[in-house]
Design a protein around this motif. Structure first.
Motif, PDB file in Angstrom:
ATOM      1  N   VAL A   1       0.892  -1.129   0.221  1.00 36.62           N
ATOM      2  CA  VAL A   1      -0.074  -0.155  -0.014  1.00 36.62           C
ATOM      3  C   VAL A   1       0.769   1.055   0.076  1.00 36.62           C
ATOM      4  N   LEU A   2       1.983   1.073   0.764  1.00 39.20           N
ATOM      5  CA  LEU A   2       3.022   2.338   0.894  1.00 39.20           C
ATOM      6  C   LEU A   2       3.436   2.779  -0.531  1.00 39.20           C
TER       7      LEU A   2
ATOM      8  N   LEU B   1       2.250   1.957  -3.383  1.00 45.51           N
ATOM      9  CA  LEU B   1       1.412   2.404  -4.327  1.00 45.51           C
ATOM     10  C   LEU B   1       1.344   3.888  -4.462  1.00 45.51           C
ATOM     11  N   PHE B   2       1.618   4.383  -3.195  1.00 42.86           N
ATOM     12  CA  PHE B   2       1.449   5.713  -3.035  1.00 42.86           C
ATOM     13  C   PHE B   2       2.837   6.505  -3.424  1.00 42.86           C
ATOM     14  N   ALA B   3       4.058   5.794  -3.023  1.00 44.03           N
ATOM     15  CA  ALA B   3       5.438   6.511  -3.299  1.00 44.03           C
ATOM     16  C   ALA B   3       5.798   6.119  -4.715  1.00 44.03           C
ATOM     17  N   ASN B   4       5.495   5.127  -5.495  1.00 47.92           N
ATOM     18  CA  ASN B   4       6.144   4.789  -6.670  1.00 47.92           C
ATOM     19  C   ASN B   4       5.187   5.017  -7.903  1.00 47.92           C
TER      20      ASN B   4
END
Length: 298
Positions: free
Chosen positions: A195-196, A198-201
């Motif tokens: 999930v992290l 998905l937001f960062a990459n």
């Protein structure tokens, strides 16, 4: 299980983790670092799950075991992977190696204070020899120009989270086997990293990521270095304690150094061989593996 078998097992873990550094460095050419962490943890969890389910299907986990399992997932996997990826980018390799080398010392002190593991003179001598070996390894490097106070602070977080996670492993194996701790902690941490990611990459892989060699290295890193390595490590912590097991971590940068020389053609000097001797001496002193009569209670 006697002390010699556990020591051989943990040496195997350090070899797996040492070459894993080289493999991850190679894989960052094909995957963003944070995305790579999530992908590796998912693959590791998929690899471990059948081993938990095979004997007799899913077995309920005691409520008292969930707190340490969650602690391993949060500290040893999620926060450690996150801070490690960020910290290595924000500081020099020399500072990162030195800060991570404080792991055995802090683990020994906290294990003595929090979970009442015995604090012996030999353990402290082992930590000292191991730290001396790490200092020899980094003494020839001149990359401290890239160091930042923020990056050093994040690396301290990476070191602390792994120490706390190791203490959670020791606590959790009172209630459930190391396999359950390892599998469920990966199952909890992997979705959070995804999930992290998905937001960062904006992208999850680069050109050539699914070619034979990158994919093969990814699977070996995930299944053997990450999944099997974590399982064997947690088993070692269960048998000999977090403080004694942590002494073997001094060998990881040494293995990584020799693996880099073998696979990446990096040059080795006399100080690197002396560092190997120091680390082996420290592990031998701190773990008592030279004492053939020493046994460990299963």
């Amino acid at each position: 299980m006697n002390n010699h078998r556990i020591s051989i097992m943990l040496v195997g873990v350090i070899f797996l983790w040492g070459i894993n550094v080289v493999m991850i460095k190679y894989l960052t050419n094909f995957y963003p670092p944070l995305a790579l962490a999530g992908i590796r943890m998912v693959l590791a969890a998929v690899f471990l799950l059948p081993a938990v389910l095979y004997p007799g299907g899913w077995q309920p986990v005691p409520r008292t075991a969930w707190w340490p399992i969650c602690g391993v997932a949060v500290f040893c996997i999620f926060l450690h992977q996150l801070s490690l990826s960020w910290g290595i980018k924000a500081t020099s390799a020399t500072h990162a190696t030195l800060i991570l080398a404080l792991n055995p010392l802090l683990t020994t002190l906290l294990a003595s204070w929090l979970i009442r593991e015995p604090l012996s003179r030999n353990k402290l001598l082992g930590v000292a020899f191991g730290l001396a070996g790490i200092l020899l390894i980094i003494s020839g490097k001149s990359d401290t120009v890239g160091a930042t106070l923020l990056g050093d602070g994040v690396m301290v977080v990476a070191m602390l989270t792994y120490v706390l996670g190791s203490l959670c492993v020791k606590k959790g194996t009172i209630f459930v086997p190391p396999l359950v701790i390892t599998t469920y902690s990966h199952l909890l941490a992997a979705p959070a990293l995804i999930v992290l990611g998905l937001f960062a990459n904006p992208v999850w892989m680069y050109e050539g990521a699914l070619d034979f060699w990158p994919l093969s290295v990814l699977l070996f890193s995930s299944w053997f270095s990450t999944a099997l390595g974590a399982l064997l490590w947690n088993t070692g912590v269960h048998h000999i304690g977090a403080s004694t097991a942590s002494l073997f971590l001094n060998g990881q940068p040494v293995v990584g150094l020799f693996a880099s020389a073998l696979f990446l053609n990096e040059q080795l000097g006399w100080q690197h061989y002396l560092a190997l001797i120091f680390v082996l001496t420290g592990v031998s002193l701190g773990t008592g593996i030279l004492n053939s009569r020493q046994k460990v209670t299963p």
